[in-house]
Design an enzyme around this catalytic site. Structure first.
Site, short mmCIF file in Angstrom:
data_model
loop_
_atom_site.label_atom_id
_atom_site.label_comp_id
_atom_site.label_asym_id
_atom_site.label_seq_id
_atom_site.Cartn_x
_atom_site.Cartn_y
_atom_site.Cartn_z
N LYS A 121 -51.16 -9.88 -25.34
CA LYS A 121 -53.17 -9.75 -25.25
C LYS A 121 -52.29 -8.11 -23.95
O LYS A 121 -53.01 -7.25 -24.40
CB LYS A 121 -53.29 -10.80 -24.49
CG LYS A 121 -54.53 -10.93 -23.96
CD LYS A 121 -55.79 -11.63 -23.45
CE LYS A 121 -55.05 -11.84 -22.54
NZ LYS A 121 -55.77 -13.43 -20.99
N ASP A 139 -58.22 -12.57 -27.15
CA ASP A 139 -58.25 -13.34 -25.72
C ASP A 139 -58.84 -14.23 -26.24
O ASP A 139 -59.33 -14.39 -27.34
CB ASP A 139 -58.96 -12.53 -24.98
CG ASP A 139 -60.31 -11.91 -25.08
OD1 ASP A 139 -60.49 -12.34 -26.14
OD2 ASP A 139 -61.22 -11.02 -24.22
#
Length: 228
Positions: A121, A139
């Site tokens: 991420k 996310d």
């Protein structure tokens, strides 16, 4: 699963609804964004943005953070939660940037993932926002919306990332994820999907499923009235 054609319509609807696509974490350069995204784990962007000015004022460079005592970092970042582990990761990450990368943040996934505290991420955020490369930041908002819209049935961040990469045009990927965050905060929240004011309602698997439930419920009510 969505086709590329269906995905393009979703991307266009989000572009129209949220013309400005930008990261909510404040930073002036790549290493500051690395720090901010590490602090954002289990913490709001607002809290991170309220914390980083003091951190960067006291430690204004990669070398300064690398040389810092992790306890001094922790003292500043503890409002973001998990202060000890975040301070340790930030310190180790900056040491590696200084000692192995000549204070230059890598522009590729392989080397970014070698940095302490950096996962896919974080790496994708850097690749997209700093280097302008195609990147899907999986996310919590991205994962939730990808499932509700019908892109995938999985909460595995890597699976979500790969599926979205398959159908979202590379040049659109980074901004698409920022817009998902905006939409996830404003309309399709974790607590409630506000389908009545959603620009993606006509493309949404969740909305279609809810409509079917409502129809069945109405049909049952009618049958009960007839039998009464």
């Amino acid at each position: 699963m969505k086709t590329k054609k269906e995905t393009a319509l979703i991307v266009a609807a989000l572009e129209n609804e949220y013309p400005l696509a930008e990261c909510f974490l404040d930073s002036e350069n790549a290493w500051q964004l690395l720090v901010a995204v590490r602090l954002s784990a289990q913490c709001t962007d607002l809290r991170v943005n309220a914390t980083t000015p003091a951190l960067f004022a006291k430690f204004p460079s990669i070398s300064a953070l690398a040389d810092a005592d992790p306890k001094d970092i922790e003292e500043i970042v503890k409002p973001c939660g998990l202060g000890k582990s975040k301070a340790r990761d930030i310190n180790l990450c900056m040491k590696m940037l200084r000692d192995e990368y000549n204070c230059i943040v890598p522009d590729n996934m392989e080397n970014l993932l070698k940095l302490p505290g950096v996962g896919r991420k974080s790496a994708n955020l850097i690749l997209g926002d700093v280097f302008g490369k195609p990147a899907i930041v999986a996310d919590t908002h991205c994962i939730r919306l990808a499932n509700r819209l019908g892109f995938i049935k999985s909460t595995d961040p890597v699976k979500v990332e790969m599926e979205l990469k398959r159908v979202v045009e590379p040049a659109k990927q980074n901004d698409f994820c920022h817009r998902l965050v905006e939409h996830g905060r404003a309309v399709c929240t974790a607590r409630k999907a506000m389908c009545d004011k959603c620009v993606l309602a006509e493309y949404c698997a969740y909305k279609k499923a809810e409509d079917k439930k409502a129809l069945k419920s109405a049909e049952k009510a009618v049958k009960k009235q007839k039998l009464a």
